[in-house]
Design a protein around this motif. Sequence first.
Motif, PDB file in Angstrom:
ATOM      1  N   ASN A   1     -24.741  30.380  26.326  1.00 38.21           N
ATOM      2  CA  ASN A   1     -25.901  30.196  25.454  1.00 38.21           C
ATOM      3  C   ASN A   1     -27.192  30.532  26.194  1.00 38.21           C
ATOM      4  O   ASN A   1     -28.077  31.226  25.667  1.00 38.21           O
ATOM      5  CB  ASN A   1     -25.936  28.754  24.951  1.00 38.21           C
ATOM      6  N   GLU A   2     -27.302  30.082  27.435  1.00 37.76           N
ATOM      7  CA  GLU A   2     -28.510  30.338  28.225  1.00 37.76           C
ATOM      8  C   GLU A   2     -28.664  31.825  28.548  1.00 37.76           C
ATOM      9  O   GLU A   2     -29.791  32.327  28.639  1.00 37.76           O
ATOM     10  CB  GLU A   2     -28.456  29.519  29.519  1.00 37.76           C
TER      11      GLU A   2
ATOM     12  N   GLN B   1     -22.374  26.470  27.585  1.00 34.36           N
ATOM     13  CA  GLN B   1     -23.799  26.259  27.847  1.00 34.36           C
ATOM     14  C   GLN B   1     -24.394  27.442  28.603  1.00 34.36           C
ATOM     15  O   GLN B   1     -25.482  27.928  28.271  1.00 34.36           O
ATOM     16  CB  GLN B   1     -24.000  24.972  28.654  1.00 34.36           C
TER      17      GLN B   1
ATOM     18  N   SER C   1     -25.254  26.820  20.686  1.00 33.98           N
ATOM     19  CA  SER C   1     -25.408  25.645  21.539  1.00 33.98           C
ATOM     20  C   SER C   1     -24.113  24.853  21.583  1.00 33.98           C
ATOM     21  O   SER C   1     -23.244  24.988  20.710  1.00 33.98           O
ATOM     22  CB  SER C   1     -26.531  24.749  20.999  1.00 33.98           C
ATOM     23  N   ASN C   2     -23.973  24.013  22.594  1.00 26.66           N
ATOM     24  CA  ASN C   2     -22.769  23.190  22.692  1.00 26.66           C
ATOM     25  C   ASN C   2     -22.566  22.344  21.447  1.00 26.66           C
ATOM     26  O   ASN C   2     -21.454  22.249  20.916  1.00 26.66           O
ATOM     27  CB  ASN C   2     -22.840  22.288  23.926  1.00 26.66           C
ATOM     28  N   GLU C   3     -23.644  21.715  20.972  1.00 27.42           N
ATOM     29  CA  GLU C   3     -23.507  20.838  19.806  1.00 27.42           C
ATOM     30  C   GLU C   3     -22.986  21.605  18.598  1.00 27.42           C
ATOM     31  O   GLU C   3     -22.152  21.103  17.845  1.00 27.42           O
ATOM     32  CB  GLU C   3     -24.854  20.189  19.473  1.00 27.42           C
ATOM     33  N   ARG C   4     -23.435  22.824  18.406  1.00 30.61           N
ATOM     34  CA  ARG C   4     -22.980  23.633  17.269  1.00 30.61           C
ATOM     35  C   ARG C   4     -21.561  24.152  17.477  1.00 30.61           C
ATOM     36  O   ARG C   4     -20.884  24.509  16.507  1.00 30.61           O
ATOM     37  CB  ARG C   4     -23.941  24.796  17.045  1.00 30.61           C
TER      38      ARG C   4
END
Length: 218
Positions: A85-86, A82, A93-96
Motif C-alpha cells: 500500500n505504501e 501495508q 489499506s490493511n483494514e480494507r
Amino acid sequence: MSKSPVTKMDKLARTRLSKHFFLRDFLYSETAVVNGINNIPDDLSLAVEAGSNLCEKVLEPIQDAWGRIHIRSAFRSCEVNQLGNELGANCASNERNFAGHIWDRRDEHGFMGATACIVIPAYLDYYEKTGDWASLAWWIHANISGYASMTFFPPLCAFNISWYEDAKRTKNIRTYVVDPRTGHRKAVLKDGIESEYYRSMPPSERYAACESILLNIR
C-alpha cells in the motif's frame, strides 16, 4: 543456519486447502521477495479455513471447467500488504483488505474471507485477440455460485476473485479494462444489479463466447 525455521515453513506450506491446492500455492509475493519479508499467516487456522473455502467453493469449480488456473497473487500478511500500500503497488489499506487478500484477519463485521488474483490460460488467447473479459466474468457469475466479487485487470485478463463468509452480501464485478461491448470500464454488476447494457441481455448470451471455448477444451 538452523534448519528449524525452514522445516517449520516447509510444513506450513504443505497444508492442503482442497483437492488440488496447497497453502504454498498462495504464499508467493514479489513485494515480499524483493523486500525480504516473510509472507506467512499470523493466524494459521483462520487463514487455512478462509483459504479452504476459497479453494473448494470457487477455485476448484473454475479449474474443473477450464483446466489449470494460474495464481498471480493471493495471501498477504499485514506487513506485506501495508508495504504494498505504501509503495502504491495496487494494494488497498490493511483494514480494507481484512477478509480479502489478508486471509488471517476478520473484517470489521466479524466475517472471514479470502481473495486470489488468478489467470485462466485456456481463456487467454481469446482475450488477447478480442479484449473481451466480460464474457468470462458472466460465465463465472452464472456457474460459480460461491464467489463474492471479481475485479479484472488488463494484463493477462487477470482478476481478483473472492470468497466471503456472509452469503447475504451482494455480488460485485468491477474492472480496470474497457469492455469492448460498451466502450467503458464501469462495473457490470454492482450490489447484485446488472449494468444497464447487460440487464436486458439473456444470461447465456452474455457468456456465449465461453461456451464455444469450453467445447474445444472438453
